[in-house]
Design a protein around this motif. Structure first.
Motif, mmCIF file in Angstrom:
data_model
loop_
_atom_site.group_PDB
_atom_site.id
_atom_site.type_symbol
_atom_site.label_atom_id
_atom_site.label_comp_id
_atom_site.label_asym_id
_atom_site.label_seq_id
_atom_site.Cartn_x
_atom_site.Cartn_y
_atom_site.Cartn_z
ATOM 1 N N GLU A 88 0.824 -1.215 0.000
ATOM 2 C CA GLU A 88 0.000 0.000 0.000
ATOM 3 C C GLU A 88 0.856 1.262 0.000
ATOM 4 O O GLU A 88 0.323 2.378 0.100
ATOM 5 C CB GLU A 88 -0.916 -0.008 1.222
ATOM 6 N N GLY A 89 2.178 1.094 -0.089
ATOM 7 C CA GLY A 89 3.064 2.252 -0.127
ATOM 8 C C GLY A 89 3.278 2.910 1.220
ATOM 9 O O GLY A 89 3.679 4.080 1.293
ATOM 10 N N ARG A 90 3.061 2.166 2.298
ATOM 11 C CA ARG A 90 3.223 2.715 3.650
ATOM 12 C C ARG A 90 4.423 2.083 4.336
ATOM 13 O O ARG A 90 4.869 0.989 3.971
ATOM 14 C CB ARG A 90 1.959 2.482 4.480
ATOM 15 N N ASN A 91 4.946 2.763 5.346
ATOM 16 C CA ASN A 91 6.106 2.280 6.092
ATOM 17 C C ASN A 91 5.635 1.518 7.322
ATOM 18 O O ASN A 91 5.120 2.109 8.265
ATOM 19 C CB ASN A 91 6.993 3.451 6.515
ATOM 20 N N PRO A 92 5.791 0.188 7.350
ATOM 21 C CA PRO A 92 5.286 -0.598 8.484
ATOM 22 C C PRO A 92 5.971 -0.267 9.809
ATOM 23 O O PRO A 92 5.393 -0.492 10.871
ATOM 24 C CB PRO A 92 5.558 -2.048 8.069
ATOM 25 N N TYR A 93 7.191 0.272 9.752
ATOM 26 C CA TYR A 93 7.892 0.606 10.990
ATOM 27 C C TYR A 93 7.200 1.752 11.743
ATOM 28 O O TYR A 93 7.392 1.905 12.947
ATOM 29 C CB TYR A 93 9.348 0.976 10.690
ATOM 30 N N ASP A 94 6.389 2.529 11.019
ATOM 31 C CA ASP A 94 5.635 3.612 11.650
ATOM 32 C C ASP A 94 4.249 3.170 12.083
ATOM 33 O O ASP A 94 3.495 3.964 12.655
ATOM 34 C CB ASP A 94 5.494 4.798 10.680
ATOM 35 N N LEU A 95 3.910 1.911 11.813
ATOM 36 C CA LEU A 95 2.536 1.452 12.027
ATOM 37 C C LEU A 95 2.404 0.373 13.096
ATOM 38 O O LEU A 95 1.289 0.083 13.533
ATOM 39 C CB LEU A 95 1.962 0.910 10.705
ATOM 40 N N VAL A 96 3.519 -0.224 13.509
ATOM 41 C CA VAL A 96 3.483 -1.325 14.476
ATOM 42 C C VAL A 96 4.109 -0.883 15.785
ATOM 43 O O VAL A 96 5.219 -0.335 15.811
ATOM 44 C CB VAL A 96 4.228 -2.567 13.932
ATOM 45 N N GLY A 97 3.399 -1.133 16.888
ATOM 46 C CA GLY A 97 3.931 -0.786 18.202
ATOM 47 C C GLY A 97 2.835 -0.327 19.146
ATOM 48 O O GLY A 97 1.648 -0.297 18.785
ATOM 49 N N PRO A 98 3.186 0.024 20.357
ATOM 50 C CA PRO A 98 2.191 0.472 21.342
ATOM 51 C C PRO A 98 1.429 1.707 20.847
ATOM 52 O O PRO A 98 2.029 2.707 20.470
ATOM 53 C CB PRO A 98 3.044 0.813 22.575
ATOM 54 N N GLY A 99 0.102 1.618 20.827
ATOM 55 C CA GLY A 99 -0.731 2.748 20.448
ATOM 56 C C GLY A 99 -0.783 3.043 18.967
ATOM 57 O O GLY A 99 -1.377 4.047 18.557
ATOM 58 N N LEU A 100 -0.192 2.178 18.128
ATOM 59 C CA LEU A 100 -0.174 2.418 16.689
ATOM 60 C C LEU A 100 -1.246 1.576 15.988
ATOM 61 O O LEU A 100 -2.015 0.857 16.636
ATOM 62 C CB LEU A 100 1.212 2.106 16.128
#
Length: 367
Positions: A88-100
Motif C-alpha cells: 500500500e506504499g506505507r512504512n510498516p515501521y511507523d505502524l506497528v507498536g504500542p498505540g499504533l
C-alpha cells in the motif's frame, strides 16, 4: 531391542544431517538409524507421510489458537501486516507498536527482507497465513530431517518446537534449512537464526542459496522501502530484551564448544550464542537438531522443555532480577546440554564452508 546408536563410518557417535553439515548424503553403517524398533532407512513415502502428519498437527494447533482467540497476534502476523503495508506504499515501521495501527507491545524488529518474503501470504487472512507458514515449514522440517533416520523426531514434542508453532515463527523453516540446503535462500528473513545456519553448514549449495536470497530479498526490499535499514536499526538499538545468549549468565561457557572446532555443529551453536535474539524458547529450536542419536535427541528435548516449564514457574513467582534468572535457566537447559553433547564427540568432521575457505587460503599463502 536395546537402542543402538547411529554410526558414521569415519566418526563414531555422530552422523551429520544431509544439507547444512554435509554436502553429500552421509555414509552409514549397518546400525539402527534412530528408533529402537527399526533398522531401516526411511523411504521417501514414509517421510512424506510422517511429514504430512506432523504438518497437519501443527496446523491444527494454530487453528485452535485462533478459535480460542480470533484476535490473537502471532509473530508472523506482524510480518504479514508489514508486507501488506509496503504493498500500500506505507512504512510498516511507523505502524506497528504500542498505540499504533497494529497495536503491539513492541515496535517492529523484523528487517524489511522479511516483508518481501511474506508478500505471497498477503492474499490470505492473518489466521490462514499463520496456518500456512507453520504447516509448510513443519512439513519441510519433518521431511528434511528424516532423510537418513527417524532419530530427530523427539524435536517435535519439545517446548522449542511448540513455542515456534504457537508464535508462527520462521525458526521452523530455518531449522529445516539445516537439512534442505536450498531453504537457505530465506536466511535473510531472520538473520539471527540464518547466520547460525551459514556458520555451521558444510554445504556450498546452502551458501549459494543464502547469497542469492539475500541479494534478491534485500534489493527488492530497498525498492519497496529505500530507507528501511535506518528505521530497523533505530528500533533494534533500543530493544534491551534482544541480546546475545553468550553475554547472559553462564553464557561464556558456550565458548568451550571451540574445543571441537573441526565439527560444523560446534560453529552453529557458537554463532547462535553470539547473535542477538529475543529471549523466547523458539530461538533454541535449531540447537536440538545437532543430536546424533535418538537417545541424545530425547535428552536434549526433555532438558529444554524442563527449562521452559521452570521458566513459567519463575515468571509466576516473579522474583527480583526475574529476567536474569530466566536467561540463566534458558542457557542452562538449552546451550549447556548441547555444548556437552558436542564435547563428547571427537574433534573431527567436515569443516564449515567458510572455515574450509580460510584453511585453504592459509595453506595457499604458505606456498
Amino acid at each position: 531391542m536395546a537402542i543402538q546408536e547411529r554410526v558414521l563410518n569415519v566418526d563414531p557417535g555422530w552422523q551429520a544431517p544431509a544439507g547444512a553439515f554435509d554436502e553429500q548424503p552421509a555414509a552409514v553403517g549397518n546400525t539402527n538409524h534412530g528408533f529402537p524398533w527399526t533398522r531401516e532407512k526411511p523411504t521417501r513415502k514414509q517421510r512424506l507421510i510422517v511429514a504430512g502428519f506432523l504438518a497437519l498437527l501443527a496446523g491444527i494447533i494454530v487453528f485452535g489458537d485462533f478459535e480460542r482467540d480470533p484476535s490473537r497476534q502471532t509473530d508472523f502476523g506482524q510480518v504479514r501486516f508489514g508486507a501488506q503495508a509496503i504493498l500500500e506504499g506505507r512504512n510498516p515501521y511507523d505502524l506497528v507498536g504500542p498505540g499504533l495501527e497494529y497495536e503491539h507491545e513492541y515496535p517492529l524488529f523484523y528487517p524489511a527482507t522479511t516483508f518481501v518474503a511474506a508478500l505471497p501470504f498477503t492474499v490470505l487472512s492473518a489466521r490462514n497465513a499463520a496456518i500456512a507458514l507453520v504447516t509448510l515449514s513443519t512439513f519441510l522440517l519433518g521431511y528434511g530431517m528424516t532423510r537418513e533416520s527417524w532419530h530427530l523426531l523427539p524435536l517435535f514434542p519439545s517446548a522449542a518446537f511448540i513455542d515456534s508453532v504457537h508464535a508462527a515463527q520462521w525458526t521452523i523453516l530455518l531449522t529445516a534449512a539445516l537439512f534442505l540446503p536450498w531453504l537457505a535462500f530465506f536466511v535473510a528473513v531472520k538473520p539471527q537464526s540464518g547466520g547460525a545456519v551459514l556458520a555451521g553448514t558444510s554445504s556450498r549449495t546452502a551458501w549459494i542459496a543464502a547469497l542469492s536470497g539475500a541479494l534478491v530479498l534485500t534489493a527488492s526490499s530497498l525498492v519497496w522501502l529505500p530507507h528501511w535499514p535506518i528505521d530497523w536499526l533505530a528500533r533494534i538499538r533500543v530493544a534491551d530484551h534482544i541480546r546475545a545468549p553468550i553475554t547472559g549468565p553462564l553464557g561464556p561457557l558456550v565458548v568451550f564448544v571451540l574445543l571441537r572446532w573441526r565439527r560444523p555443529e560446534a560453529w552453529l551453536v557458537l554463532a547462535s550464542a553470539c547473535l542477538p535474539q529475543t529471549f523466547m524458547w523458539y530461538s533454541s529450536l535449531m540447537l536440538l537438531a545437532i543430536a546424533a542419536t535418538y537417545r541424545e535427541a530425547c535428552v536434549l528435548s526433555l532438558l529444554s522443555t524442563a527449562g521452559f516449564a521452570l521458566t513459567l514457574l519463575v515468571i509466576e513467582k516473579n522474583p527480583p532480577n526475574v529476567r536474569t534468572v530466566m536467561w540463566a535457566v534458558f542457557i542452562c537447559s538449552t546451550y549447556i546440554p548441547v555444548v556437552v553433547a558436542i564435547l563428547r564427540r571427537p574433534n573431527v568432521g567436515s569443516h564449515p564452508v567458510w572455515l574450509e575457505a580460510c584453511l585453504r587460503f592459509r595453506q595457499g599463502s604458505r606456498i
